[in-house]
Scaffold this active site. Structure first.
Site, PDB file in Angstrom:
ATOM      1  N   SER A  86      35.146  37.361  43.746  1.00 56.60           N
ATOM      2  CA  SER A  86      35.374  38.612  43.037  1.00 56.60           C
ATOM      3  C   SER A  86      34.695  39.777  43.750  1.00 56.60           C
ATOM      4  CB  SER A  86      34.828  38.517  41.610  1.00 56.60           C
ATOM      5  OG  SER A  86      35.524  37.531  40.876  1.00 56.60           O
ATOM      6  N   ASP A  95      38.671  47.057  36.724  1.00 57.43           N
ATOM      7  CA  ASP A  95      37.540  46.138  36.919  1.00 57.43           C
ATOM      8  C   ASP A  95      36.808  46.428  38.226  1.00 57.43           C
ATOM      9  OD1 ASP A  95      35.783  44.062  36.368  1.00 57.43           O
ATOM     10  OD2 ASP A  95      37.052  42.545  37.311  1.00 57.43           O
ATOM     11  N   HIS A 140      32.911  43.224  36.649  1.00 56.44           N
ATOM     12  CA  HIS A 140      32.393  42.068  35.917  1.00 56.44           C
ATOM     13  C   HIS A 140      31.302  41.333  36.687  1.00 56.44           C
ATOM     14  CE1 HIS A 140      35.538  39.828  38.296  1.00 56.44           C
ATOM     15  NE2 HIS A 140      34.577  38.917  38.320  1.00 56.44           N
TER      16      HIS A 140
END
Length: 329
Positions: A281, A202, A172
């Site tokens: 992230s 992800d 993402h």
């Protein structure tokens, strides 16, 4: 011309007779030795000889003892005392600091860019569905002028797992990007391309076009022996600030997380309580040995604030490594 003196090695001649009467010749004993020599001769039992011999023997004995004296062996008490003395006189870095120093050269900042023309198209489509004045798509869209300019679409973190410039991050962070840039620990900036994805976890694999001369890849460690309560540290760029480190413990293993939109469910995750926020992230979750056990991917927050409330999730490194084609542990 004056003639230099010459010296002869022959004995000097006896002096000529003079009117002075000669001194009487020294008396000799029966063996013919002069009387003076007889007076200086020492007998074997003379005290001087005895004491000299005793002194020499003492010196020799002392030297032998010093040379052949065995060295004292170090005991565990000696080692413990030396370690304790070192700890008292020197300030040792914490285990978190040691872990950070080890992982820091492998952590990169990941920045994705999109063209403004694409954002304008996306806003037009959104306006057609929701009406005028749609909600902005991102914080960097206040000035959308010119179709060829790029704007920053997302900032995240990555970790180098192969010293040829192979980087793991979250999908993402780079999804939909027109251009990706990575910034290494020494400040080197390089374009990067997506070389692999694992959408169910992800994860994205990036390949940097340029790498530092002293590139150091992170060490990956199996999660097989992890247990709740083990100390871990998350390293990344929360809200673009960093690299930043936050420490905590593993809260649980084998967790399931569903995205707030409910579009994706992820399984077998590591739950941890080290602070993580947007920008973390794709960053590494490491042990106190500085070895990577997971890739930070999500935080649990039922509100719209998107800030850390104490529950974070990471994809186990076994899954992440398989995304890059690396063999399992």
């Amino acid at each position: 011309m004056r003639r230099p003196a010459l010296y002869s090695s022959s004995r000097p001649t006896r002096p000529a007779a003079s009117a002075t009467p000669e001194a009487p010749a020294p008396q000799s004993d029966q063996a013919g030795a002069p009387a003076a020599r007889r007076r200086l001769k020492l007998s074997p039992n003379h005290p001087l000889l005895l004491w000299s011999a005793i002194l020499l023997l003492g010196i020799a004995l002392l030297a032998s003892v010093l040379v052949h004296q065995p060295q004292r062996r170090l005991t565990q008490e000696d080692i413990n005392a030396a370690v304790l003395k070192t700890m008292e006189t020197q300030v040792m870095p914490s285990e978190y600091a040691r872990a950070y120093d080890k992982i820091r050269p492998s952590v990169v900042r990941v920045v994705s860019y999109v063209k403004k023309s694409r954002l304008k198209e996306a806003e037009a489509k959104l306006a057609a569905k929701t009406g005028p004045n749609p909600k902005p798509l991102g914080p960097a869209q206040a000035d959308i002028t010119g179709d060829d300019d790029e704007i920053e679409n997302g900032v995240g973190t990555g970790v180098v797992i192969i010293d040829k410039g192979v980087i793991l991050t979250n999908l993402h962070v780079v999804s939909g990007a027109d251009r990706i840039k990575v910034i290494f620990h020494d400040g080197l900036e390089s374009p990067a391309t997506i070389s692999g994805v694992q959408a169910e976890n992800d994860l994205a694999v990036l390949q940097a076009a340029k790498i530092p001369d002293d590139m150091i890849a992170a060490t990956m460690r199996s999660t097989g022996d992890l247990a709740p309560g083990d100390k871990v540290m998350a390293v990344g760029f929360p809200f673009g600030i960093g690299p930043s480190a936050s420490g905590g413990v593993i809260s649980g293993l084998g967790r399931v997380f569903r995205s707030p939109e409910g579009k994706q469910e992820m399984k077998n995750l590591i739950q941890f309580d080290a602070a993580a926020n947007p920008g973390n992230s794709g960053g590494p979750l490491v042990t106190m040995d500085g070895e990577v056990v997971g890739i930070v991917t999500a935080i649990l927050n039922p509100t719209s604030a998107r800030t850390f409330l104490g529950i974070g999730f990471a994809v186990p490194i076994e899954n992440a490594a398989s995304a890059a084609g690396l063999p399992p542990f």
